[in-house]
Motif scaffolding. Structure first.
Motif, short mmCIF file in Angstrom:
data_model
loop_
_atom_site.label_atom_id
_atom_site.label_comp_id
_atom_site.label_asym_id
_atom_site.label_seq_id
_atom_site.Cartn_x
_atom_site.Cartn_y
_atom_site.Cartn_z
N VAL A 139 42.88 39.64 34.70
CA VAL A 139 42.51 38.34 35.11
C VAL A 139 43.90 37.68 34.64
O VAL A 139 44.20 37.42 33.63
N THR A 141 45.83 34.23 34.27
CA THR A 141 45.77 32.81 34.49
C THR A 141 46.70 32.07 33.87
O THR A 141 47.73 32.64 33.00
N ARG A 183 42.89 43.14 39.95
CA ARG A 183 43.15 41.99 39.16
C ARG A 183 42.83 40.59 40.30
O ARG A 183 42.79 40.84 41.24
N CYS A 184 42.90 39.69 39.50
CA CYS A 184 42.53 38.07 40.23
C CYS A 184 43.53 37.27 39.49
O CYS A 184 43.76 37.29 38.29
N THR A 186 44.03 33.11 38.59
CA THR A 186 43.23 31.77 38.57
C THR A 186 44.08 30.91 37.51
O THR A 186 45.38 31.35 37.26
N LEU A 202 36.65 36.00 41.03
CA LEU A 202 36.91 37.06 40.06
C LEU A 202 35.92 38.24 40.71
O LEU A 202 36.50 39.46 40.73
#
Length: 535
Positions: A139, A141, A183-184, A186, A202
């Protein structure tokens, strides 16, 4: 972005990738509430993250050791030595990493792993995950780089440019190292404004479903996330106008923002690679400038430290002097208070002295008055003594008169007794003569008796007058004697005695009147009276 199917026996590590001060702790806290296991040896909350860091102490120490073994550190903005992964240290730390993962997460099949240092050590962690048969779900960020730089400037004292370079290094290394994995992307802003949307994105983009999703969990997450966790705020538009923000930082930030809203676009990979290549090519030049700047900063910090030490020393001296001055002020205040108390006491003493002088004058005046009164009393005492002496003389005379009266009374009693005997004898003789004598002789003798009785009565009356005169004289003397209590009581006693004596005389007279001789002559007196009536 890509998805890979895994078997049901795979372990999943949700790895949070992001620069320091980019909301990685907040994101890890949300993932933990959604059911991801936390490390056993977790960092405690601190002033920067009062609600928790959600970071493993052991993993943090291991990552610092890896960076140090490659000649770097957590605050180094340059790329980590790419040749380190081929050195023997790689194998050594892979073994240590396996132990740390086992100690922190045991047999957990879903856990969250968060440490900003992982961004720069992606080759190591990728290899470790493969060997541990763990499927990472990344993730990425990010946060406005100006906010991150401002935060580091405030906490570490770094120049703004250093914070921006460090941000760029972490974001580029995290993106390139996780490319092709599940993956993502944000952002911290998106997490604070719409955390449920972040979780939904997600799950949909990575194919990972979280076990703890409910209304109660949502309320817990809402209570956990708050705006007060964010200490530095910068508008995105400020990135364009700020000359310190390079096109590399702006371009990378724009791509990360777009991926957050629209999803990952493979066309942007080339742009990011271009930025990274230019960044790497310029790094040596920037490094020399930054090292020179850091050396100067170090010198300035040393000088500042010395100056601060001097200031602290002077401050301590000033504090001591201030304390002494305060104490002196307190002493002066105490002395002033004591002086005021002394003045008040002196005024009271002066007032008391005046009162004493006034009392002394009054006492002196009273003494003079008492002395005069004593003299007057002395004179009165002398006069009273003379009067007492006169009274005593009069009392002696009264006593002499009383003795005379007593003698006279005794003589009168004696005479009365003698007379009674004589009259009794004469009465017997006369009675015999009356019985045998003539009426005339009886009348004559009765008249003679009457004359004698009248003479005795007159004598008794005279005695009473004398007694009354003596009583009046005694009362007058008693009135004079009232000025002396003892003499007045003596006179009263004397008067009582005289009155008692007079009573006795009256009783004697009454006894004489009621005597037998008097009663015996009563018939004779009646006969005489009868005979006189007939003639």
């Amino acid at each position: 972005m890509s998805k890979k199917k895994t078997t049901s026996k795979s372990r999943h590590a949700v790895v949070v990738l992001g620069m320091h001060r980019s909301g990685t702790s907040a994101l890890a806290g949300v993932l933990a509430r959604l059911g991801c296991d936390l490390p056993a040896a977790i960092m405690p909350p601190n002033a920067v993250n009062p609600k928790g860091v959600y970071e493993s102490l052991k993993i943090c120490k291991m990552n610092d050791a890896i960076l140090a073994s490659g000649g770097s550190s957590w605050d180094d903005w340059q790329a980590f030595n790419p040749g380190w992964v081929k050195s023997p240290r790689m194998e050594e730390f892979l073994e240590r990493g396996a132990e740390v993962l086992s100690e922190d997460y045991g047999k957990s099949r879903l856990f969250v792993l968060k440490d900003p240092r992982i961004c720069r050590l992606m080759p190591f962690w990728t290899q470790l995950f493969q060997e541990r048969k763990t499927q990472p779900v990344y993730v990425l960020t990010h946060r406005n780089p100006l906010e991150v730089a401002r935060s580091l400037e405030k906490s570490e004292g770094w120049p703004l440019a250093t914070g921006l370079l460090l941000w760029l290094r972490h974001v580029l290394e995290a993106e390139s190292g996780s490319r092709g994995a599940r993956r993502c992307c944000t952002s911290y802003d998106r997490l604070l404004t719409d955390w449920s949307g972040v979780v939904s994105t997600l799950q949909s983009r990575t194919g990972l479903n979280f076990p703890r999703v409910s209304t109660r969990v949502g309320a817990d997450v809402d209570a956990f996330l708050s705006r007060d966790l964010r200490h530095s705020v910068e508008q995105a538009e400020a990135m364009v106008d700020n000359p310190l923000v390079s096109k590399w930082v702006r371009g990378t930030f724009e791509i990360m923002e777009r991926w957050t809203e629209q999803g990952e676009n493979d066309a942007d990979h080339g742009v990011l690679d271009q930025i990274r290549e230019e960044f790497e090519a310029s790094a040596p030049m920037f490094d020399q400038l930054i090292q020179a700047m850091q050396a100067r900063i170090t010198r300035d910090e040393v000088a500042l430290g010395e100056l601060q030490s001097s200031v602290e020393s002077r401050t301590a001296d000033l504090t001591a002097l201030t304390g002494q001055l305060d104490q002196a002020g307190k002493d002066v205040a105490q002395l002033t208070s004591r002086l005021q108390e002394g003045d008040e006491r002196l005024q009271e003493l002066q007032k008391t002295l005046q009162e004493v002088e006034q009392d002394r004058w009054q006492i002196r005046s009273a003494l003079e008055q008492r002395s005069q009164e004593a003299e007057d009393v002395g004179r009165e005492n002398k006069e009273n003594a003379a009067q007492v002496k006169d009274l005593e003389t009069q009392l002696e005379a009264l006593r002499a008169d009383q003795a005379g009266l007593i003698a006279e009374r005794d003589q009168v009693g004696k005479s009365a007794r003698m007379m009674r005997l004589k009259l009794q004898d004469e009465f017997e003789v006369q009675l015999k003569e009356v019985l045998t004598a003539q009426r005339r002789h009886a009348d004559g003798h009765s008249a003679a008796l009457d004359a004698e009785v009248q003479g005795l009565t007159a004598a008794l009356a005279k005695a009473r007058q004398i007694e009354e005169h003596k009583a009046e004289e005694l009362q007058r003397l008693t009135a004079d004697r009232d000025r002396s209590v003892s003499e007045r009581e003596a006179q009263a006693e004397t008067l009582g005695q005289l009155q008692h004596r007079i009573g006795e005389l009256e009783q004697m007279a009454a006894a004489y009147t009621n005597s037998t001789s008097w009663k015996i002559t009563a018939p004779l007196r009646r006969i005489v009276t009868l005979l006189r009536g007939r003639s």
